[in-house]
Enzyme design. Structure first.
Site, PDB file in Angstrom:
ATOM      1  N   ARG A   1       0.835  -1.216   0.000  1.00 39.98           N
ATOM      2  CA  ARG A   1       0.000   0.000   0.000  1.00 39.98           C
ATOM      3  C   ARG A   1       0.861   1.255   0.000  1.00 39.98           C
ATOM      4  O   ARG A   1       0.553   2.238  -0.682  1.00 39.98           O
ATOM      5  CB  ARG A   1      -0.918  -0.017   1.226  1.00 39.98           C
ATOM      6  CG  ARG A   1      -1.866   1.174   1.323  1.00 39.98           C
ATOM      7  CD  ARG A   1      -2.899   0.973   2.412  1.00 39.98           C
ATOM      8  NE  ARG A   1      -3.598   2.215   2.698  1.00 39.98           N
ATOM      9  CZ  ARG A   1      -3.575   2.862   3.863  1.00 39.98           C
ATOM     10  NH1 ARG A   1      -2.897   2.348   4.884  1.00 39.98           N
ATOM     11  NH2 ARG A   1      -4.228   3.990   4.031  1.00 39.98           N
TER      12      ARG A   1
ATOM     13  N   HIS B   1       0.569   3.983  -2.924  1.00 40.99           N
ATOM     14  CA  HIS B   1       0.140   5.358  -2.668  1.00 40.99           C
ATOM     15  C   HIS B   1       1.260   6.364  -2.912  1.00 40.99           C
ATOM     16  O   HIS B   1       0.997   7.539  -3.193  1.00 40.99           O
ATOM     17  CB  HIS B   1      -0.406   5.483  -1.247  1.00 40.99           C
ATOM     18  CG  HIS B   1      -1.742   4.846  -1.077  1.00 40.99           C
ATOM     19  ND1 HIS B   1      -2.705   5.334  -0.205  1.00 40.99           N
ATOM     20  CD2 HIS B   1      -2.315   3.771  -1.678  1.00 40.99           C
ATOM     21  CE1 HIS B   1      -3.779   4.576  -0.278  1.00 40.99           C
ATOM     22  NE2 HIS B   1      -3.556   3.614  -1.158  1.00 40.99           N
TER      23      HIS B   1
ATOM     24  N   TRP C   1     -10.347  -9.090   2.742  1.00 36.72           N
ATOM     25  CA  TRP C   1     -11.048  -9.484   1.517  1.00 36.72           C
ATOM     26  C   TRP C   1     -11.211 -11.002   1.418  1.00 36.72           C
ATOM     27  O   TRP C   1     -12.091 -11.489   0.725  1.00 36.72           O
ATOM     28  CB  TRP C   1     -10.291  -8.983   0.296  1.00 36.72           C
ATOM     29  CG  TRP C   1     -10.465  -7.520   0.031  1.00 36.72           C
ATOM     30  CD1 TRP C   1     -11.411  -6.937  -0.780  1.00 36.72           C
ATOM     31  CD2 TRP C   1      -9.667  -6.440   0.530  1.00 36.72           C
ATOM     32  NE1 TRP C   1     -11.256  -5.568  -0.795  1.00 36.72           N
ATOM     33  CE2 TRP C   1     -10.183  -5.231  -0.003  1.00 36.72           C
ATOM     34  CE3 TRP C   1      -8.556  -6.364   1.374  1.00 36.72           C
ATOM     35  CZ2 TRP C   1      -9.629  -3.983   0.275  1.00 36.72           C
ATOM     36  CZ3 TRP C   1      -8.015  -5.123   1.672  1.00 36.72           C
ATOM     37  CH2 TRP C   1      -8.559  -3.950   1.125  1.00 36.72           C
TER      38      TRP C   1
END
Length: 361
Positions: A119, A123, A262
């Protein structure tokens, strides 16, 4: 047992204490797909050349006068601002290994910093605007305020703090190279594909932060996803491949407001995002938080509104179906799209090598 299977087995054992068992489709596909993927990756990977190592010749130190030695000591412990040639002084094989050693921690989330490293790399890079040629991983402005405080970046201070000791150990590495390499390490060491990577990002200053709003809003749908990713220069196939990284990690109410993993193996890089998206029946979660979905059978796994658009949008869905059927195809497409993402807006030195790192045994 292969590295990929060993990682998957360890991850499934760890997460079984925190979440219900994966769906039948997930269990059936994990072992065969990862065996095939590992075989393909082993055929593709090759030994990479060594880069220039930094350091002082110990023999030369013995010939220095005491005053010179003291001066060298204080100079070598000063903070170094990487320049366009600093990348040549870093042993990236050593950095890769040291990042890999930082991944596992039973006291953090599901036992791995891998998902948050992915991540961070994502980002750091996803702020690129192809029209203005601003943003991207060059400069790693994500570490500066106000960019570090943008809503989409909540919680990434944890990943930056975890990597900071390596910035001190390898002072010539730029933050942009460190953050993107951490994402590559995480993908590969958690069982994913080999991602081609090259060094040479330089530093930027605090006043070069990108404006808020350049990263995807998880509460939006397909049109928003295209607006964000088209701005970077991606097409529908690449967008669908990149979202497969949601097989890793989980959401936190303290960061995004959303909650949950998820799937049942959040520390294994698989095609489970696609299989779970298609094979589970998703219903709105009944709670006081933002709108999201949970699987009807257990209520333990979640999908974001943006995730659901990859099932409802016809153009996105055709790629989701391909990746759900064939993990090898997903791995190949993800590796290309992720490498492209990490390089957006970067002006690499002409002699910067391309690395294909081997995973640790």
């Amino acid at each position: 047992m292969s590295t990929s299977l060993r990682l998957a087995s360890r991850s499934l054992a760890r997460t079984s204490l925190r979440a219900p068992k994966p769906t039948t489709a997930s269990i059936r596909t994990l072992t065969t797909q990862q065996q095939r993927s590992q075989s393909n990756r082993q055929q593709q990977q090759q030994q990479i050349p060594r880069t220039i190592k930094s350091g002082v010749n110990p023999g030369a130190l013995g010939a220095l006068a005491l005053g010179t030695l003291v001066g060298w000591y204080f100079y070598s412990n000063k903070e170094i601002t990487p320049t366009k040639d600093s990348w040549k002084k870093v042993d990236y094989n050593a950095v890769y290994k040291d990042i890999a050693d930082l991944l596992e921690d039973e006291n953090y989330d599901d036992g791995s910093y891998g998902p948050i490293f992915v991540r961070l790399a994502w980002h750091s890079s996803g702020t690129f605007d192809k029209k203005t040629k601003t943003g991207g991983s060059e400069g790693a402005t994500i570490r500066f305020h106000p960019e570090s405080s943008h809503g989409a970046n909540a919680g990434l201070d944890v990943a930056r703090a975890r990597l900071e000791p390596l910035k001190k150990k390898y002072p010539h590495i730029s933050y942009g190279d460190l953050y993107t390499l951490a994402g590559v390490v995480a993908v590969q060491e958690l069982g994913g594909p080999t991602v081609r990577w090259r060094p040479g990002r330089v530093e930027k200053k605090e006043n070069e932060c990108t404006p808020d709003g350049r990263l995807p809003d998880a509460a939006q749908g397909a049109d928003h996803m295209r607006d964000i990713f088209y701005r970077m220069g991606f097409n529908d196939q690449e967008i669908a491949a990149l979202v497969g990284a949601h097989a890793l990690g989980r959401c936190h109410t303290s960061r995004s407001g959303f909650e949950g993993p998820w799937n049942a193996s959040p520390t294994s890089f698989t095609n489970f995002f696609y299989t779970e998206l298609l094979n589970n029946h998703w219903v709105p979660k009944k709670w006081n938080g933002p709108h999201q979905y949970v699987d009807k059978e257990s209520g333990q796994f979640m999908m974001l509104p943006a995730d659901m658009s990859f099932k409802s949008d016809a153009q996105f869905r055709k790629y989701v179906e391909i990746y759900a059927r064939d993990q090898d195809v997903f791995f190949a497409d993800f590796a290309k799209a992720f490498a492209k993402l990490l390089e957006l807006g970067v002006k690499f030195p002409e002699d910067a090598p391309v690395y294909e790192f081997k995973t640790l045994e």
